[in-house]
Design a protein around this motif. Structure first.
Motif, mmCIF file in Angstrom:
data_model
loop_
_atom_site.group_PDB
_atom_site.id
_atom_site.type_symbol
_atom_site.label_atom_id
_atom_site.label_comp_id
_atom_site.label_asym_id
_atom_site.label_seq_id
_atom_site.Cartn_x
_atom_site.Cartn_y
_atom_site.Cartn_z
ATOM 1 N N THR B 5 0.783 -1.201 -0.099
ATOM 2 C CA THR B 5 -0.246 -0.144 -0.045
ATOM 3 C C THR B 5 0.723 1.182 0.043
ATOM 4 O O THR B 5 1.874 1.281 0.898
ATOM 5 N N GLN B 6 0.519 2.009 -0.831
ATOM 6 C CA GLN B 6 1.288 3.387 -0.950
ATOM 7 C C GLN B 6 0.138 4.543 -1.052
ATOM 8 O O GLN B 6 -0.670 4.377 -1.333
ATOM 9 N N THR B 7 0.842 5.560 0.040
ATOM 10 C CA THR B 7 0.158 6.697 0.023
ATOM 11 C C THR B 7 1.192 8.048 0.023
ATOM 12 O O THR B 7 2.276 7.796 0.273
ATOM 13 N N PRO B 8 0.760 9.108 -0.431
ATOM 14 C CA PRO B 8 -0.467 9.073 -1.272
ATOM 15 C C PRO B 8 -0.414 8.583 -2.701
ATOM 16 O O PRO B 8 0.366 8.205 -3.118
ATOM 17 N N LYS B 9 -1.559 8.744 -3.380
ATOM 18 C CA LYS B 9 -1.614 8.151 -4.773
ATOM 19 C C LYS B 9 -1.213 9.331 -5.687
ATOM 20 O O LYS B 9 -0.645 9.167 -6.581
ATOM 21 N N PHE B 10 -1.310 10.567 -5.533
ATOM 22 C CA PHE B 10 -1.162 11.996 -6.012
ATOM 23 C C PHE B 10 -0.725 12.805 -5.283
ATOM 24 O O PHE B 10 -1.227 12.819 -4.040
ATOM 25 N N GLN B 11 0.270 13.852 -5.741
ATOM 26 C CA GLN B 11 0.740 14.751 -4.867
ATOM 27 C C GLN B 11 1.345 15.883 -6.091
ATOM 28 O O GLN B 11 2.186 15.499 -6.872
ATOM 29 N N VAL B 12 1.010 17.092 -5.653
ATOM 30 C CA VAL B 12 1.759 18.137 -6.351
ATOM 31 C C VAL B 12 2.571 19.093 -5.386
ATOM 32 O O VAL B 12 1.925 19.599 -4.230
ATOM 33 N N LEU B 13 3.859 19.291 -5.494
ATOM 34 C CA LEU B 13 4.623 20.049 -4.554
ATOM 35 C C LEU B 13 5.227 21.447 -5.307
ATOM 36 O O LEU B 13 5.679 21.195 -6.641
ATOM 37 N N LYS B 14 5.515 21.957 -4.560
ATOM 38 C CA LYS B 14 6.115 23.432 -5.364
ATOM 39 C C LYS B 14 7.635 23.185 -4.924
ATOM 40 O O LYS B 14 8.152 22.474 -4.009
ATOM 41 N N THR B 15 8.525 23.501 -5.755
ATOM 42 C CA THR B 15 10.011 23.483 -5.652
ATOM 43 C C THR B 15 10.350 23.913 -4.449
ATOM 44 O O THR B 15 10.153 24.846 -3.920
ATOM 45 N N GLY B 16 11.376 22.996 -3.729
ATOM 46 C CA GLY B 16 11.785 23.431 -2.460
ATOM 47 C C GLY B 16 10.985 22.616 -1.329
ATOM 48 O O GLY B 16 11.484 22.568 -0.209
ATOM 49 N N GLN B 17 9.940 22.299 -1.517
ATOM 50 C CA GLN B 17 9.070 21.888 -0.604
ATOM 51 C C GLN B 17 9.487 20.236 -0.115
ATOM 52 O O GLN B 17 10.023 19.644 -1.052
ATOM 53 N N LEU B 78 11.741 13.338 0.372
ATOM 54 C CA LEU B 78 12.081 14.278 -0.753
ATOM 55 C C LEU B 78 12.591 15.326 0.388
ATOM 56 O O LEU B 78 11.296 16.283 0.865
ATOM 57 N N GLU B 79 13.717 15.876 0.710
ATOM 58 C CA GLU B 79 14.095 17.093 1.604
ATOM 59 C C GLU B 79 13.649 18.371 0.872
ATOM 60 O O GLU B 79 13.215 19.284 1.501
ATOM 61 N N SER B 80 14.022 18.550 -0.240
ATOM 62 C CA SER B 80 13.904 19.897 -1.126
ATOM 63 C C SER B 80 13.437 19.558 -2.638
ATOM 64 O O SER B 80 14.385 19.200 -3.404
ATOM 65 N N ALA B 81 11.948 19.330 -2.847
ATOM 66 C CA ALA B 81 11.732 18.772 -4.208
ATOM 67 C C ALA B 81 12.100 19.594 -5.312
ATOM 68 O O ALA B 81 12.320 20.795 -5.316
ATOM 69 N N ALA B 82 12.464 19.048 -6.270
ATOM 70 C CA ALA B 82 12.914 19.743 -7.848
ATOM 71 C C ALA B 82 11.962 19.066 -9.093
ATOM 72 O O ALA B 82 11.675 17.941 -8.761
ATOM 73 N N PRO B 83 11.897 19.962 -9.869
ATOM 74 C CA PRO B 83 10.927 19.334 -10.976
ATOM 75 C C PRO B 83 11.616 18.224 -11.844
ATOM 76 O O PRO B 83 10.666 17.370 -11.957
ATOM 77 N N SER B 84 12.907 17.914 -11.603
ATOM 78 C CA SER B 84 13.406 16.598 -12.124
ATOM 79 C C SER B 84 12.924 15.507 -11.383
ATOM 80 O O SER B 84 13.163 14.188 -11.796
ATOM 81 N N GLN B 85 12.286 15.657 -10.231
ATOM 82 C CA GLN B 85 11.819 14.684 -9.293
ATOM 83 C C GLN B 85 10.221 14.276 -9.683
ATOM 84 O O GLN B 85 9.734 13.501 -9.114
ATOM 85 N N VAL B 111 6.342 18.173 -9.481
ATOM 86 C CA VAL B 111 6.956 19.074 -8.870
ATOM 87 C C VAL B 111 7.015 20.417 -9.698
ATOM 88 O O VAL B 111 7.465 20.175 -10.952
ATOM 89 N N VAL B 112 6.256 21.476 -9.162
ATOM 90 C CA VAL B 112 6.151 22.653 -10.235
ATOM 91 C C VAL B 112 7.186 23.995 -9.705
ATOM 92 O O VAL B 112 7.511 23.832 -8.458
#
Lengths: 109, 112
Positions: B5-17, B78-85, B111-112
């Motif tokens: 079981t994986q959570t969440p199924k969908f996620q949108v993050l801003k760069t750096g979050q 992910l400590e600091s999300a990047a668009p490449s992720q 990641v936006v």
């Protein structure tokens, strides 16, 4: 780790037998050959595994020649629901599986 | 029997979050894995845990950390999300490292 090479894509009509061949020239003595199937928006799922000669289950057959440098996954009488990506992997003891790009099979009505 | 079981199924993050992807298995498997899959690509191994208490880097570990919390749970951070992720992340578990993988249904991360 043994590298695998398989076709990028294949097309087939419903009801035909599909054979996907994979080469693994530097497979080691204790390695196994494993195939996984992945439908869109899902994780891969195990299909079949073999060491040599022929293995058959309810989903597919796996043919492995004596030199083990290649293998062929055979899907009998494919249907539209067999449209998926098929991965050939060499399984090495105590080593995680490495997935290549797989073969994208498209079944046409 | 839920499997993996994986959570969440969908996620949108801003760069750096930062965020943590959760994974749990109920098959008493020893080994657990995190893969990422980019469009048109195969799966690439990020980190794995051969057994409870151990973790190891895979092919693409940069930018990620993992925790094997117990035998059931293996999280990816992910400590600091990047668009490449931006990718689809799959967790898997198995009895042995080279056999019998069961995959979760994936987490689609943007990641936006």
């Amino acid at each position: 780790l043994a590298k695998t090479t398989q076709p990028i894509s294949m097309d087939s009509y419903e009801g035909q037998e599909v054979n996907i061949t994979c080469s693994h020239n530097n497979i080691a003595t204790n390695d196994y050959i494993t195939w996984y199937q992945q439908f869109p928006s899902q994780g891969p799922r195990f299909i079949i595994q073999g060491y040599k000669t022929k293995v058959t289950n309810e989903v597919a057959s796996l043919f492995i020649p004596a030199d083990r440098k290649s293998s062929t996954l055979s899907l009998p009488r494919v249907s539209l629901s067999d449209t998926a990506v098929y991965y050939c992997l060499v399984s090495t003891l105590n080593t995680p599986l490495v997935f290549g790009k797989g073969t994208r099979l498209s079944v046409i009505a | 029997n839920a499997g993996v079981t994986q959570t969440p199924k969908f996620q949108v993050l801003k760069t750096g979050q930062s965020m943590t992807l959760q994974c749990a298995q109920d098959m008493n498997h020893n080994s657990m894995y995190w893969y990422r899959q980019d469009p048109g690509m195969g799966l690439r191994l990020i980190y794995y845990s051969a057994s409870e208490g151990t973790t190891d880097k895979g092919e693409v570990p940069n930018g990620y950390n993992v925790s094997r919390l117990n035998k059931r749970e293996f999280s990816l951070r992910l400590e600091s999300a990047a668009p490449s992720q931006t990718s689809v992340y799959f967790c898997a578990s198995s009895e042995a490292q080279n056999y019998g993988y069961t995959f979760g249904s994936g987490t689609r991360l943007t990641v936006v």
